[in-house]
Design a protein around this motif. Structure first.
Motif, short mmCIF file in Angstrom:
data_model
loop_
_atom_site.label_atom_id
_atom_site.label_comp_id
_atom_site.label_asym_id
_atom_site.label_seq_id
_atom_site.Cartn_x
_atom_site.Cartn_y
_atom_site.Cartn_z
N TRP A 1 4.59 0.06 -4.92
CA TRP A 1 4.63 -1.03 -3.99
C TRP A 1 4.88 -0.69 -2.35
N ASN A 2 5.64 0.14 -2.13
CA ASN A 2 5.94 0.81 -0.76
C ASN A 2 4.79 1.01 -0.03
N ALA A 3 3.92 1.52 -0.75
CA ALA A 3 2.67 2.11 0.03
C ALA A 3 1.55 1.05 0.12
N GLY A 4 1.76 -0.14 -0.34
CA GLY A 4 1.20 -1.23 -0.34
C GLY A 4 0.60 -2.15 -1.53
N ALA A 5 -0.12 -3.46 -1.34
CA ALA A 5 -0.12 -4.17 -2.64
C ALA A 5 -1.21 -3.68 -3.46
N GLY A 6 -2.15 -2.88 -2.81
CA GLY A 6 -3.27 -2.34 -3.56
C GLY A 6 -2.66 -1.12 -4.78
N PHE A 7 -1.83 -0.26 -4.02
CA PHE A 7 -1.15 0.69 -5.01
C PHE A 7 -0.13 0.21 -5.83
N GLY A 8 0.43 -1.18 -5.42
CA GLY A 8 1.62 -1.79 -6.24
C GLY A 8 0.76 -2.35 -7.64
N VAL A 9 -0.21 -2.93 -7.52
CA VAL A 9 -1.10 -3.63 -8.51
C VAL A 9 -1.68 -2.37 -9.54
N LEU A 10 -2.15 -1.33 -8.50
CA LEU A 10 -2.74 -0.30 -9.44
C LEU A 10 -2.00 0.58 -10.26
N VAL A 11 -0.93 0.98 -9.32
CA VAL A 11 0.07 2.13 -10.08
C VAL A 11 1.52 1.35 -10.45
N GLY A 12 1.80 0.53 -9.62
CA GLY A 12 3.31 -0.09 -9.85
C GLY A 12 3.36 -0.90 -11.11
N ILE A 13 2.33 -1.78 -11.42
CA ILE A 13 2.61 -2.69 -12.60
C ILE A 13 2.23 -1.89 -13.81
N PRO A 14 1.19 -1.19 -14.06
CA PRO A 14 1.05 -0.18 -15.29
C PRO A 14 2.30 0.49 -15.44
N SER A 15 2.70 1.00 -14.39
CA SER A 15 3.92 2.07 -14.61
C SER A 15 5.28 1.24 -15.01
N PHE A 16 5.17 0.05 -14.86
CA PHE A 16 6.52 -0.99 -15.10
C PHE A 16 6.14 -1.23 -16.50
#
Lengths: 165, 263
Positions: free
Chosen positions: B212-227
């Motif tokens: 999420w710190n790297a941007g919304a795109g990374f947040g959706v792509l990496v952050g949400i699956p990780s969560f």
């Protein structure tokens, strides 16, 4: 990795506090509380087992009493049936005796009546004979002006009556 | 691993750091006995276990829910000892039960999301200085019981029943070495399982934060699956917490069985 990096500075503290706290857990929880919990469970198990045994014993006793009651009941029924049979036989015998008595009375009266009828018939026949003798004497006297004595008339009448029968 | 940790914002190993809270300089005969966060969480675990066990102290004939829960735990360990050791197993109930519940409560308390309110749980079972001591304790009980009950005959443990005589000289050393490895496998298994789970959760949470710190795109792509994965692994970790406590208690009772009922 702190587990390895810090190992030499922390191991004595870890050992000491683990010994103290796990020791407390062992003596307070393990030695103090667990036996009470298991004794409660054991007491409950024995209570349940004894209750079940008591219930089973009560049921067996009930079955036994029912069996005894059934035996008694059967005996009572048999004796009742015997009494009924006896009463029936006695009643039948009494009925037969009275029937026989009545039959005897009826037979006697029949015989008496028949005897009376026979006597009446004989008397009537004798009467008829006497009347017929008188009539024969009168008929003979009036039509043939012959006087017949009674003995002759009687003989004639008797002969005629015997033939006529 | 340390170099990587320095560059990342979240250091997944930091959670295992033992920090003295009281008495940095409590030294007895040269050994430091500082009251650390590890000791604090041991104390919290012990208190939580004590409070839990209070529910079993009502000793009612018809138990309430809490008493039922305590009784089902003691019954669980009692059944396990009965199945593994037999009738003699009852006398090990206090130790195995304490061991199981202490490890179980420690594992589960270490997973509590108390970081939300600023308290960081410390999972002391992720330290082999703790699990190793517990393993050595179990192993020591096995040795003491074995030699106490059977004397030197206890060494026949290394010769399985029905071994042909020529094979004894091959099998006995193997059995002896596997016997010596028991405390290590016992201690390392719990330590590794607990540490791996906590590291994994920490790494995944760093993915969520960094994504999420790297941007919304990374947040959706990496952050949400990780969560999502974190949530799933949290469930798995609760299972592992229970299983590892069970395995520790089960293996301890199996080893004690060797000593109690020598073949």
């Amino acid at each position: 990795m702190p587990q390895i990096d810090q190992m030499f500075e922390i191991w004595s503290s870890q050992l000491f506090w683990l010994a103290v706290i796990f020791g407390l857990v062992f003596f307070v929880v393990g030695k103090g509380m667990v036996p009470k919990v298991t004794s409660t469970v054991d007491a409950r198990d024995t209570q349940i087992a004894s209750d079940l045994a008591a219930a089973k014993a009560a049921r067996d006793a009930a079955d036994e009493q029912e069996e005894a009651w059934r035996t008694r009941e059967n005996a009572n029924r048999e004796s009742a049936q015997a009494i009924v049979g006896e009463a029936k036989a006695r009643a039948q015998a009494a009925t037969e005796a009275r029937l026989a008595e009545a039959q005897g009375g009826i037979d006697a009266r029949l015989a008496e009546a028949e005897a009376r009828i026979a006597a009446s018939r004989d008397a009537a026949a004798a009467e008829i004979e006497t009347v017929a003798v008188d009539a024969a004497q009168d008929i003979v006297r009036q039509f043939a002006h012959v006087s017949v004595d009674e003995a002759a008339a009687r003989a004639a009448v008797q002969e005629a009556m015997t033939r006529g029968q | 691993m340390l170099a990587a940790a320095e560059t990342a914002k979240v250091d997944p190993m930091h959670q295992f750091t033992v920090e003295p809270l009281l008495g940095h300089d409590w030294n007895v005969a040269g050994y430091n006995l500082a009251f650390t966060n590890s000791a604090l969480w041991m104390l919290i675990t012990a208190v939580a276990l004590f409070v839990f066990m209070l529910g079993g102290m009502r000793q009612q004939l018809v138990p309430g829910r809490w008493q039922m829960m305590v009784e089902s735990f003691t019954g669980f360990i009692d059944d396990m000892l009965d199945a593994n050791i037999g009738k003699n197993g009852r006398k090990y109930l206090p130790y195995i039960f304490s061991l199981f519940m202490f490890i179980l409560f420690a594992n589960i308390l270490g997973l509590m999301p108390l970081g939300v309110v600023g308290v960081h749980p410390f999972t002391f079972t992720s330290h082999f200085t703790i699990t190793g001591i517990l393993a050595i304790l179990s192993f020591a009980i096995v040795l003491i019981v074995g030699f106490w009950k059977h004397g030197l005959h206890f060494f026949s443990l290394f010769v399985p029943a029905g071994t042909p005589l020529p094979m004894v000289f091959v099998i006995a050393p193997i059995e002896f070495i596997s016997f010596l490895f028991r405390p290590f496998s016992l201690g390392l298994r719990l330590f590794v399982a607990m540490m791996a789970g906590h590291v994994l959760l920490e790494v995944l949470s760093s993915f969520v934060i960094d994504g999420w710190n790297a941007g919304a795109g990374f947040g959706v792509l990496v952050g949400i699956p990780s969560f999502v994965l974190m949530v799933a692994i949290c469930a798995l970790e609760i299972l592992v917490a229970g299983i590892q406590a069970y395995v520790f208690a089960l293996l301890s009772s199996l080893y004690i069985n060797d000593a109690e009922n020598l073949h």
